[in-house]
Design a protein around this motif. Sequence first.
Motif, PDB file in Angstrom:
ATOM      1  N   LYS A  76       1.102  -0.853  -0.222  1.00 37.06           N
ATOM      2  CA  LYS A  76       0.110  -0.138  -0.363  1.00 37.06           C
ATOM      3  C   LYS A  76       0.440   1.036  -0.153  1.00 37.06           C
ATOM      4  N   GLN A  77       1.584   0.819   0.759  1.00 34.91           N
ATOM      5  CA  GLN A  77       2.321   2.581   1.155  1.00 34.91           C
ATOM      6  C   GLN A  77       3.783   2.947  -0.693  1.00 34.91           C
ATOM      7  N   GLU A  78       3.570   2.041  -1.463  1.00 33.32           N
ATOM      8  CA  GLU A  78       4.088   2.103  -2.586  1.00 33.32           C
ATOM      9  C   GLU A  78       3.025   2.554  -3.790  1.00 33.32           C
ATOM     10  N   ALA A  79       1.987   2.444  -3.285  1.00 30.64           N
ATOM     11  CA  ALA A  79       1.066   2.747  -3.786  1.00 30.64           C
ATOM     12  C   ALA A  79       0.413   4.005  -3.960  1.00 30.64           C
ATOM     13  N   MET A  80       0.849   4.489  -2.708  1.00 30.36           N
ATOM     14  CA  MET A  80       0.732   5.548  -1.909  1.00 30.36           C
ATOM     15  C   MET A  80       1.469   6.689  -2.354  1.00 30.36           C
ATOM     16  N   GLN A  81       2.510   5.886  -2.375  1.00 30.05           N
ATOM     17  CA  GLN A  81       3.687   7.609  -2.869  1.00 30.05           C
ATOM     18  C   GLN A  81       3.450   7.550  -4.585  1.00 30.05           C
ATOM     19  N   ILE A  82       3.377   6.259  -5.551  1.00 33.10           N
ATOM     20  CA  ILE A  82       2.819   6.585  -6.733  1.00 33.10           C
ATOM     21  C   ILE A  82       1.314   7.658  -6.964  1.00 33.10           C
ATOM     22  N   ALA A  83       1.069   7.500  -6.583  1.00 31.05           N
ATOM     23  CA  ALA A  83      -0.660   8.374  -6.674  1.00 31.05           C
ATOM     24  C   ALA A  83      -0.399   9.854  -6.601  1.00 31.05           C
ATOM     25  N   ASN A  84       0.454  10.621  -4.691  1.00 32.64           N
ATOM     26  CA  ASN A  84       0.616  11.065  -4.446  1.00 32.64           C
ATOM     27  C   ASN A  84       1.910  11.963  -5.918  1.00 32.64           C
ATOM     28  N   GLU A  85       3.061  11.203  -5.980  1.00 35.68           N
ATOM     29  CA  GLU A  85       3.414  11.610  -7.920  1.00 35.68           C
ATOM     30  C   GLU A  85       2.835  11.616  -8.459  1.00 35.68           C
ATOM     31  N   HIS A  86       1.563  11.363  -8.743  1.00 38.00           N
ATOM     32  CA  HIS A  86       0.865  11.193 -10.196  1.00 38.00           C
ATOM     33  C   HIS A  86      -0.768  12.472  -9.805  1.00 38.00           C
ATOM     34  N   LYS A  87      -0.602  12.804  -8.997  1.00 37.19           N
ATOM     35  CA  LYS A  87      -1.680  13.219  -8.704  1.00 37.19           C
ATOM     36  C   LYS A  87      -2.583  14.418  -9.956  1.00 37.19           C
ATOM     37  N   GLU A  88      -1.339  15.342 -10.811  1.00 40.96           N
ATOM     38  CA  GLU A  88      -1.433  16.055 -11.139  1.00 40.96           C
ATOM     39  C   GLU A  88      -1.842  15.241 -12.985  1.00 40.96           C
ATOM     40  N   GLU A  89      -1.507  14.374 -12.829  1.00 37.44           N
ATOM     41  CA  GLU A  89      -2.243  13.308 -13.770  1.00 37.44           C
ATOM     42  C   GLU A  89      -3.280  12.994 -13.621  1.00 37.44           C
ATOM     43  N   PHE A  90      -3.325  12.283 -12.565  1.00 37.38           N
ATOM     44  CA  PHE A  90      -4.728  12.227 -12.162  1.00 37.38           C
ATOM     45  C   PHE A  90      -5.890  13.586 -12.295  1.00 37.38           C
ATOM     46  N   ILE A  91      -5.843  14.515 -11.859  1.00 31.21           N
ATOM     47  CA  ILE A  91      -6.176  15.624 -12.413  1.00 31.21           C
ATOM     48  C   ILE A  91      -6.169  15.588 -14.212  1.00 31.21           C
ATOM     49  N   GLN A  92      -5.958  15.864 -14.820  1.00 31.45           N
ATOM     50  CA  GLN A  92      -5.938  15.961 -15.902  1.00 31.45           C
ATOM     51  C   GLN A  92      -6.447  15.288 -17.000  1.00 31.45           C
ATOM     52  N   ILE A  93      -6.502  14.214 -16.115  1.00 28.19           N
ATOM     53  CA  ILE A  93      -7.629  12.827 -17.080  1.00 28.19           C
ATOM     54  C   ILE A  93      -9.126  12.937 -16.247  1.00 28.19           C
ATOM     55  N   ALA A  94      -8.972  13.531 -14.765  1.00 24.46           N
ATOM     56  CA  ALA A  94     -10.411  13.754 -15.256  1.00 24.46           C
ATOM     57  C   ALA A  94     -10.998  14.669 -16.184  1.00 24.46           C
ATOM     58  N   GLU A  95     -10.281  15.540 -15.723  1.00 25.60           N
ATOM     59  CA  GLU A  95     -10.523  16.691 -16.522  1.00 25.60           C
ATOM     60  C   GLU A  95     -11.147  16.403 -18.381  1.00 25.60           C
ATOM     61  N   LYS A  96     -10.126  16.129 -18.472  1.00 30.76           N
ATOM     62  CA  LYS A  96      -9.597  15.265 -20.067  1.00 30.76           C
ATOM     63  C   LYS A  96     -11.514  14.828 -19.937  1.00 30.76           C
ATOM     64  N   VAL A  97     -11.576  13.594 -19.229  1.00 26.24           N
ATOM     65  CA  VAL A  97     -12.749  13.298 -19.176  1.00 26.24           C
ATOM     66  C   VAL A  97     -14.351  14.252 -19.355  1.00 26.24           C
ATOM     67  N   ILE A  98     -14.133  14.959 -18.767  1.00 33.30           N
ATOM     68  CA  ILE A  98     -15.283  16.456 -17.749  1.00 33.30           C
ATOM     69  C   ILE A  98     -15.562  16.967 -19.616  1.00 33.30           C
TER      70      ILE A  98
END
Length: 210
Positions: A76-98
């Motif tokens: 889990k810790q590795e997964a959380m770190q990866i998610a933290n490092e890619h927050k901007e990409e998550f935002i971009q993906i969500a905005e693209k769908v919207i």
Amino acid sequence: MKKLKIGRIFVILILLSLFILISAISYVDAVSNNIADSVFRLHVIANSDSKEDQELKVRDELLSYMNIISKDSTNKQEAMQIANEHKEEFIQIAEKVIKENGYNYTVNVQVGKADFPTKYYGDITLPAGTYDALKVQIGEAKGQNWWCVMFPPLCFVDVSTGIVPDNSKQELKQSLDNEEYDLISKTDNNEISFKFKIVELFQNWRLGNK
């Protein structure tokens, strides 16, 4: 003498009840903490409850991306770190769908604590409680909540069988002891089912009193 005996019995019953309550709380805390420490979840809040907002499949794209970038994660810790490092990409993906659906909602993404109800993922059930999660708020974030698990990927369930993939189960087994894993697995064992209900009862009570 009779009143004295009744009084002693009453005191013993109270002490026994307190012992059972304290033991139950200790058990719930230990189990809940271990389960929460083993999974990283997803919490999406839609802009509203309108049909259009609810049909925005932001969650699907976020899960697909997370599955790609965390495919080599072992905990889990590795997964959380990866998610933290890619927050901007998550935002971009969500905005693209919207935007592809004709909307211009803002997107807020954070990694932190979130309260979850009891949720069923195929043949795995996670009790209510507070979990680490990728929290995604769309627009005014006044719509229905959508919960899932990003690590291990319990959301990628074979809908034809309702069974969680074996590799996801293996990730959980490595993090939990046998009883804890049995607790979240579907079983006909009455004792295990009763213990799960205890965990669920206490956790729902805590969430309701926050």
